[in-house]
Design an enzyme around this catalytic site. Sequence first.
Site, short mmCIF file in Angstrom:
data_model
loop_
_atom_site.label_atom_id
_atom_site.label_comp_id
_atom_site.label_asym_id
_atom_site.label_seq_id
_atom_site.Cartn_x
_atom_site.Cartn_y
_atom_site.Cartn_z
N SER A 1 0.86 -1.17 0.00
CA SER A 1 0.00 0.00 0.00
C SER A 1 0.90 1.23 0.00
O SER A 1 1.71 1.40 0.91
CB SER A 1 -0.87 -0.05 1.26
OG SER A 1 -1.58 1.14 1.40
N LYS B 1 -1.28 -1.09 -4.21
CA LYS B 1 -2.47 -0.31 -3.84
C LYS B 1 -2.06 1.15 -3.73
O LYS B 1 -1.10 1.48 -3.03
CB LYS B 1 -3.00 -0.85 -2.51
CG LYS B 1 -3.98 0.04 -1.78
CD LYS B 1 -4.67 -0.76 -0.69
CE LYS B 1 -4.72 -0.06 0.63
NZ LYS B 1 -5.38 -0.86 1.67
N LYS C 1 -3.22 5.05 -2.74
CA LYS C 1 -4.20 5.86 -2.03
C LYS C 1 -4.65 6.96 -2.98
O LYS C 1 -3.81 7.58 -3.66
CB LYS C 1 -3.54 6.49 -0.80
CG LYS C 1 -3.16 5.46 0.25
CD LYS C 1 -4.39 4.96 0.95
CE LYS C 1 -4.07 3.97 2.04
NZ LYS C 1 -5.27 3.48 2.68
N ASP D 1 -7.35 2.85 -3.10
CA ASP D 1 -8.05 2.92 -1.81
C ASP D 1 -8.38 4.38 -1.52
O ASP D 1 -7.48 5.22 -1.44
CB ASP D 1 -7.16 2.35 -0.70
CG ASP D 1 -7.85 2.31 0.65
OD1 ASP D 1 -9.04 2.68 0.74
OD2 ASP D 1 -7.20 1.88 1.64
N GLU E 1 -11.20 0.39 -3.19
CA GLU E 1 -11.46 0.12 -1.77
C GLU E 1 -12.13 1.33 -1.12
O GLU E 1 -11.66 2.47 -1.27
CB GLU E 1 -10.12 -0.18 -1.10
CG GLU E 1 -10.20 -0.60 0.36
CD GLU E 1 -8.83 -0.99 0.92
OE1 GLU E 1 -7.93 -1.36 0.15
OE2 GLU E 1 -8.68 -0.90 2.15
N ASP F 1 -13.71 -1.77 3.38
CA ASP F 1 -12.74 -1.81 4.48
C ASP F 1 -13.45 -1.23 5.72
O ASP F 1 -14.03 -1.97 6.52
CB ASP F 1 -11.49 -1.00 4.06
CG ASP F 1 -10.48 -0.79 5.17
OD1 ASP F 1 -10.73 -1.20 6.30
OD2 ASP F 1 -9.42 -0.18 4.92
N LYS G 1 -9.55 -6.66 8.40
CA LYS G 1 -8.51 -6.26 9.35
C LYS G 1 -8.91 -6.84 10.69
O LYS G 1 -10.02 -6.59 11.18
CB LYS G 1 -8.40 -4.73 9.45
CG LYS G 1 -7.79 -4.10 8.21
CD LYS G 1 -7.56 -2.61 8.39
CE LYS G 1 -7.04 -2.03 7.10
NZ LYS G 1 -7.06 -0.55 7.09
N GLY H 1 -3.87 -3.90 6.44
CA GLY H 1 -2.81 -3.59 7.41
C GLY H 1 -3.12 -2.31 8.15
O GLY H 1 -3.91 -1.48 7.69
O1 164 Z 1 0.69 -1.42 4.94
C1 164 Z 1 -0.28 -1.36 5.71
O2 164 Z 1 -0.20 -1.70 6.90
C2 164 Z 1 -1.57 -0.87 5.16
C3 164 Z 1 -1.58 0.58 5.05
C4 164 Z 1 -2.96 1.08 4.66
O3 164 Z 1 -3.29 1.01 3.50
C5 164 Z 1 -3.81 1.62 5.66
C6 164 Z 1 -3.37 1.79 6.93
C7 164 Z 1 -4.15 2.50 7.85
C8 164 Z 1 -5.27 3.16 7.49
C9 164 Z 1 -5.55 3.30 6.11
O4 164 Z 1 -4.90 4.38 5.59
C10 164 Z 1 -5.12 2.06 5.38
C11 164 Z 1 -6.23 1.34 4.78
O5 164 Z 1 -7.27 1.96 4.66
O6 164 Z 1 -6.17 0.16 4.43
MG MG Z 2 -8.40 0.81 3.30
#
Ligand code: 164
Ligand code: MG
Length: 376
Positions: free
Chosen positions: A136, A162, A164, A189, A214, A239, A263, A291
Amino acid sequence: MLIKQVVLHRLQMQLKAPFATSFGTMKDKEFFIIEMVDEAGFRGFGESVAFISPWYTEETVTTVEHIMKDFLIPLLFHAPINHPDDVSVRFSPIKRNNMAKAALEGAVWDLYAKRKKLPLATCLGGGKTTIDVGISIGIQSTIEELLRKIEQYALEGYKRVKLKVKPGYDLEVLKEVRRAFPNLPLMADANSAYTLNDIAHLQRFDDFNLLMIEQPLGQDDIVEHAKLQKELQTPICLDESIYSLDDAKLAIELGACQIINVKVGRVGGLTEAKKINDYCKVHNIPIWCGGMLEAGIGRAHNIAVTALDQFILPGDTSPSNRYWEKDIVVPEVKMEQGVIQVPTTPGIGYEIDWATVEKYRVERLILENKQNRIGI
Ligand SMILES: O=C(O)CCC(=O)C1=CC=C[C@@H](O)[C@@H]1C(=O)O
Ligand SMILES: [Mg+2]
């Protein structure tokens, strides 16, 4: 087993690089390690995943401490536990606060697996020997920087990327990424950055052959996601909207998503994650493990749950060195050719690196079970 003592270690660890999303930027992670000791002297470990501010869910590091210390740990001390599945039942009088519940339940699962001398993945029913790893990538300051990062991560072997996205940082970015990497397994996402007024805009995401989008809409918008999914070719993955098996059932029944990001913290623990796995298997909905920028203990729990069979798509559980200069477990979590090995030693399968824990620890709280009950 009877829980005799719980030690809450509050840690603050600096991320190697800031992580930016549509809701804010994180430079470091504050969290609890839960060290749980039973009557036979076994030690299990859990990790809390809530952030310092309530911008992903309503929980924070401080609410997690309050709920664990004042409500959940007294419930755990109250009577012996036969099986980790009983923990969510024991916690059920306490509404929501899923991340606090999951942190403690994770330590109970590790304890249980260590008592059984079995890997945690095996105790959960997971049969995989390796898990596929995706990455991500937070919002970058320039598209050039993003393209450079994607190239580097693709070379390292990550199996999907992924990105953002948010209004103003979406179509142009996706267009450039697709131009540079036409065959990359790619997804976006949005962390709830859009509304149903953006349907026409979101339809343009269909041009980029994304594996999924997402959480485009708000966390309470399950019905709105169902409306949106009807207008999109790209599968929606939920999510933030999924707190429980019941939420997953509702979302699937309404057609609000075709994929679910599970999660463990958000759904309240490994037992609930396993129930979602089993339900989605029957309903043919692929799932994957999200994550929360975890340190090594949370990462180990994620690896174990991803060994379950419906975790079909690569997750966000990347190796330790993606986030940390030095992780709190030995060995660190390593990835080779886009996969992480599922540990075969008892429990979470990683040892705690106590010197590193002490280096990052900002607070320690020791809670003793004063009820002199007889354990099993
Ligand atoms: O690498 C990871 O642990 C995932 C990171 C990640 O995408 C996210 C972490 C925390 C909050 C969000 O921004 C997000 C998610 O939405 O999945
Ligand atoms: Mg997410």
